[in-house]
Design an enzyme around this catalytic site. Sequence first.
Site, PDB file in Angstrom:
ATOM      1  N   ARG A  22       0.848  -1.196   0.000  1.00  0.00           N
ATOM      2  CA  ARG A  22       0.000   0.000   0.000  1.00  0.00           C
ATOM      3  C   ARG A  22       0.879   1.239   0.000  1.00  0.00           C
ATOM      4  NH1 ARG A  22      -1.350   1.831   4.558  1.00  0.00           N
ATOM      5  NH2 ARG A  22      -2.079  -0.124   5.485  1.00  0.00           N
TER       6      ARG A  22
ATOM      7  N   TYR B 101     -16.816  17.050 -15.436  1.00  0.00           N
ATOM      8  CA  TYR B 101     -17.104  15.613 -15.535  1.00  0.00           C
ATOM      9  C   TYR B 101     -18.116  15.242 -14.446  1.00  0.00           C
ATOM     10  CZ  TYR B 101     -16.322  10.577 -15.134  1.00  0.00           C
ATOM     11  OH  TYR B 101     -16.496   9.220 -15.057  1.00  0.00           O
TER      12      TYR B 101
ATOM     13  N   ASP C 242      -7.790  18.816 -14.838  1.00  0.00           N
ATOM     14  CA  ASP C 242      -8.048  17.437 -15.258  1.00  0.00           C
ATOM     15  C   ASP C 242      -7.628  17.345 -16.722  1.00  0.00           C
ATOM     16  OD1 ASP C 242      -9.180  15.073 -16.242  1.00  0.00           O
ATOM     17  OD2 ASP C 242     -10.863  15.152 -14.846  1.00  0.00           O
TER      18      ASP C 242
ATOM     19  N   LYS D 130      -8.405   6.218 -19.495  1.00  0.00           N
ATOM     20  CA  LYS D 130      -8.725   6.722 -20.836  1.00  0.00           C
ATOM     21  C   LYS D 130      -7.492   6.654 -21.744  1.00  0.00           C
ATOM     22  CE  LYS D 130     -12.563   7.420 -18.613  1.00  0.00           C
ATOM     23  NZ  LYS D 130     -12.906   8.666 -17.962  1.00  0.00           N
TER      24      LYS D 130
HETATM   25  C1  PLP Z   1     -13.395   9.095 -16.684  1.00  0.00           C
HETATM   26  C2  PLP Z   1     -13.033  10.448 -16.172  1.00  0.00           C
HETATM   27  C3  PLP Z   1     -12.794  10.676 -14.809  1.00  0.00           C
HETATM   28  C4  PLP Z   1     -12.963   9.594 -13.757  1.00  0.00           C
HETATM   29  O1  PLP Z   1     -12.033   8.588 -13.902  1.00  0.00           O
HETATM   30  P1  PLP Z   1     -12.326   7.042 -13.492  1.00  0.00           P
HETATM   31  O2  PLP Z   1     -11.060   6.378 -13.877  1.00  0.00           O
HETATM   32  O3  PLP Z   1     -13.528   6.584 -14.244  1.00  0.00           O
HETATM   33  O4  PLP Z   1     -12.562   7.055 -12.017  1.00  0.00           O
HETATM   34  C5  PLP Z   1     -12.417  11.950 -14.423  1.00  0.00           C
HETATM   35  N1  PLP Z   1     -12.310  12.964 -15.311  1.00  0.00           N
HETATM   36  C6  PLP Z   1     -12.556  12.776 -16.627  1.00  0.00           C
HETATM   37  C7  PLP Z   1     -12.427  13.930 -17.552  1.00  0.00           C
HETATM   38  C8  PLP Z   1     -12.928  11.528 -17.099  1.00  0.00           C
HETATM   39  O5  PLP Z   1     -13.194  11.365 -18.404  1.00  0.00           O
END
Ligand code: PLP
Length: 384
Positions: A53, A106, A179, A204
């Site tokens: 961890r 988001y 982000d 992503k």
């Molecule tokens: C998918 C996404 C998230 C969240 O991420 P997870 O891996 O699904 O928890 C946050 N910000 C954006 C812009 C996203 O597309």
Amino acid sequence: MTTWDQAGFETRAIHAGQEPDPQTGAVVPPVYQVSTYAQDGVGGLRGGYEYSRSGNPTRTALEECLASLEGGTRGLAFASGLAAEDTLLRTVMAPGTHAIIGNDAYGGTYRIFARVAEPWGVEHTPVDLTDLDAVRAAMRPGSTRVIWAETPTNPLLTVVDIAALAQIAHEAGALLVVDNTFASPYLQQPLALGADVVVHSTTKYLGGHSDVIGGGLVVADAELGDRLAYHQNAMGSVPGPWDSWLVLRGIKTLGVRMDRHCSNAKAIVDLLVDHPRVTEVFYPGLPGHRGHEVAARQMRDYGGMVSFRVAGGEQEAVDLCARTRVFTLGESLGGVESLIEHPGRMTHASAAGSPLEVPADLVRLSVGIESIDDLVGDLKQALG
Ligand SMILES: *Cc1c(COP(=O)(O)O)cnc(C)c1O
């Protein structure tokens, strides 16, 4: 250990944090599928690791690579993008403080602020972050701790000016969080533009193959990095070694994948802007897009996400999503395969009736890296 600081982006994507294994020479970091580490006498750690961890060598490789790609001093990997956001929020916010978020954030980010942070005593104001006067007006001196931006946004591909927001945040003693999931570090480097923290859903483009859930944070300031690392261990929402390895593997091809995502998206946009069944196309690369000039300044290219509105309203949008064959109907984005979805009923259904509600005739594409003729042909037949 070699430092790769001077190397180009694609070289760092393949090598940063990933020296050949000293014992075997393996050119790829092994999956250290282990929870604990033998000690040579009490406290005698062999490689600095005591419990997974707190630290795991496969995760360390990913964290060093993330830091290098975003040009930060510290990278931290998490079990998901939202786990990264939660740890960040609980590190930089406290009851009685306030955050400014995009009015088209988001959905999961909005939900954390509205349903998790709010009951904890943290207030937030959704603001149109392209309107810098509105951002200044929403700042609460003494209590606003962060401006939390996404660019381009989901699903309308709104572009915000990172350097300008950083200035507003810093004048008020606040942090700018960006982000960077939609752009990836290959297309956009928020820290170099003045942001303090970069957030990623590595699920992503970084992972890139729709086979893993993960998140990341990268910071420029070492002291903030230490506080985040402390909370990463204290709260424990870390990724396992196998998931870390999958993200690391995906990152190696990020540059070539993004180039193809971008060129395929451009060809799709060319089809859509001239199509009689399409009423509006959202893509930062279009000269008529509201954020085109800022995007041209702060991005290397315009990305693989495209949204558009159809002439026949919600029903036509929904039907269209069911008619494609190469584009798979599904949520998420950023993988090698093309995806299509209806934000109003799928990814953004929970935003109905809120300031984040999206048009009902909107369709979102995550343009993959398949042969472009197949993608264009598929959309043509689906649009009819
Ligand atoms: C998918 C996404 C998230 C969240 O991420 P997870 O891996 O699904 O928890 C946050 N910000 C954006 C812009 C996203 O597309």
